[in-house]
Enzyme design. Structure first.
Site, short mmCIF file in Angstrom:
data_model
loop_
_atom_site.label_atom_id
_atom_site.label_comp_id
_atom_site.label_asym_id
_atom_site.label_seq_id
_atom_site.Cartn_x
_atom_site.Cartn_y
_atom_site.Cartn_z
NE ARG A 1 -1.31 2.53 2.69
CZ ARG A 1 -0.72 3.63 3.15
NH1 ARG A 1 -0.57 4.69 2.37
NH2 ARG A 1 -0.26 3.69 4.38
CG HIS B 1 2.55 6.62 -1.98
ND1 HIS B 1 1.62 7.40 -2.63
CD2 HIS B 1 1.99 6.31 -0.77
CE1 HIS B 1 0.55 7.56 -1.86
NE2 HIS B 1 0.75 6.91 -0.73
CB SER C 1 1.87 11.40 6.95
OG SER C 1 0.80 10.84 7.67
CG HIS D 1 2.18 4.67 9.07
ND1 HIS D 1 2.04 3.58 8.22
CD2 HIS D 1 2.56 5.70 8.27
CE1 HIS D 1 2.31 3.96 6.98
NE2 HIS D 1 2.63 5.24 6.98
CG HIS E 1 6.59 7.86 6.18
ND1 HIS E 1 6.76 7.43 4.89
CD2 HIS E 1 5.28 7.66 6.47
CE1 HIS E 1 5.60 7.00 4.41
NE2 HIS E 1 4.69 7.13 5.36
#
Length: 345
Positions: free
Chosen positions: A17, A21, A171, A200, A202
């Site tokens: 998912r 990107h 994000s 989550h 990055h």
């Protein structure tokens, strides 16, 4: 709270998912099945499969996918025996009808994702997911943009709608370990004890693994990561690296490290048409606090208008643009171009 290193961590893979990107949503059906099969063999708990921007993300604004969400979901579900098939749904992009179709295709878990201040738009989707009997997660994007207590209040809203787990999503890859600690403690202070929490990360500041470790030490139940860090910007916390670190810490992760290492290098890394790494542009994302999936769009705009990608990204950060405002990238590029011409006049 007391940290329990023996607690089984829920390992949530996002290669299929968020990783979409990194290759402009061009996974083939064979790619999906190869990756899903390897992840399932390694015994991860869930495998997220959709367009990078979630159900129905395939569009002019976000980029068209090589296949439909349902084709990808069905392909993954066909080869998965252990893990849950998971989908991302952003209200306003995906609908409850799309969620039902994903469920029928094999998805059994959903992350309903909103900007960190907009949890109130998730109610319909969370309630419907619970009606379907899905594992239901509230997913707060760009969590660095508001203070810890405000973020926790948004998570509490999602909990009242029925979310069984609340995620903070970094994000922009802009948070450090103190930011994570403060937000996880704020979550724990307001959420019911039975409501799980997730992280989550990055990797734009190279802190994806460190931030995930801090989250677990503060009681986080679920960790997102991806093979070879495959994801937007500099990628997510690399799954195989996080698992190696967790193994050395003696944590109960339940996965096979060597299977993950092989999949990262043999299957995923060769797919990257642009290396997923910390470099000038992706570091700019983390430094300026910019939505990581803006990267490839900004690179296209920079090439078209003869600008530096970094300049576009930093200006997007200055304007506090958030996910869903991809159309503003060209506007920013045109403004920068006009300003440059004015200076040269």
């Amino acid at each position: 709270m007391t940290f329990n290193p023996g607690k089984k961590l829920y390992i949530s893979d996002v290669t299929l998912r968020d990783g979409s990107h990194a290759i402009r949503h061009q996974y083939s059906i064979q790619n999906v099945q190869d990756i899903a099969r390897a992840l399932d063999k390694a015994r991860v708990d869930s495998i997220e499969v959709t367009h990078g921007d979630g159900l129905q993300g395939s569009s002019f604004n976000y980029g068209f996918g090589a296949h439909s969400d349902l084709e990808w979901i069905e392909a993954a579900a066909d080869v998965i025996q252990h893990a849950r098939v998971t989908v991302l749904l952003v209200p306003g992009i995906g609908t409850v009808h799309d969620l039902k179709a994903a469920y029928d295709a094999g998805a059994r878990s959903v992350r309903v994702a909103t900007h960190c201040t907009e949890a109130d738009v998730s109610r319909q989707h969370i309630e419907y997911a619970r009606e379907l009997g899905m594992d239901t997660v509230g997913f707060l994007m760009m969590s660095h943009m508001i203070p810890a207590e405000q973020l926790a209040a948004q998570g509490k809203l999602m909990e009242t709608y029925g979310a069984q787990c609340i995620y903070m999503a970094d994000s922009g890859g802009a948070m450090n370990m103190n930011d994570i600690r403060d937000r996880m403690r704020a979550f724990k202070a307001v959420l019911n004890p039975q409501t799980q929490t997730g992280m989550h990360a990055h990797h734009n500041l190279s802190l994806g693994v460190a931030n995930s470790i801090i989250a677990v030490e503060e009681g986080c139940d679920r960790i997102d990561a991806s093979l070879a860090g495959m994801g937007a910007g500099a990628g997510n916390a690399p799954l195989e690296v996080f698992i190696a670190a967790a193994e050395r810490l003696g944590w109960n992760h339940g996965t096979d490290l060597y299977t993950l290492m092989d999949a990262a290098d043999d299957i995923v890394r060769p797919l990257q048409d642009r290396p997923v790494r910390v470099d000038r542009e992706t570091l700019g994302l983390g430094y300026a606090g910019v939505y990581s999936s803006f990267l490839r769009h900004a690179e296209v705009a920079a090439a078209k208008y003869g600008l530096k990608t970094l300049d576009i990204l930093v200006e997007l950060g200055r304007r506090r643009m958030v996910g869903g405002q991809e159309d503003m990238i060209v506007d920013v590029a045109l403004d920068l171009l006009a300003a440059r011409k004015e200076q040269q006049a």
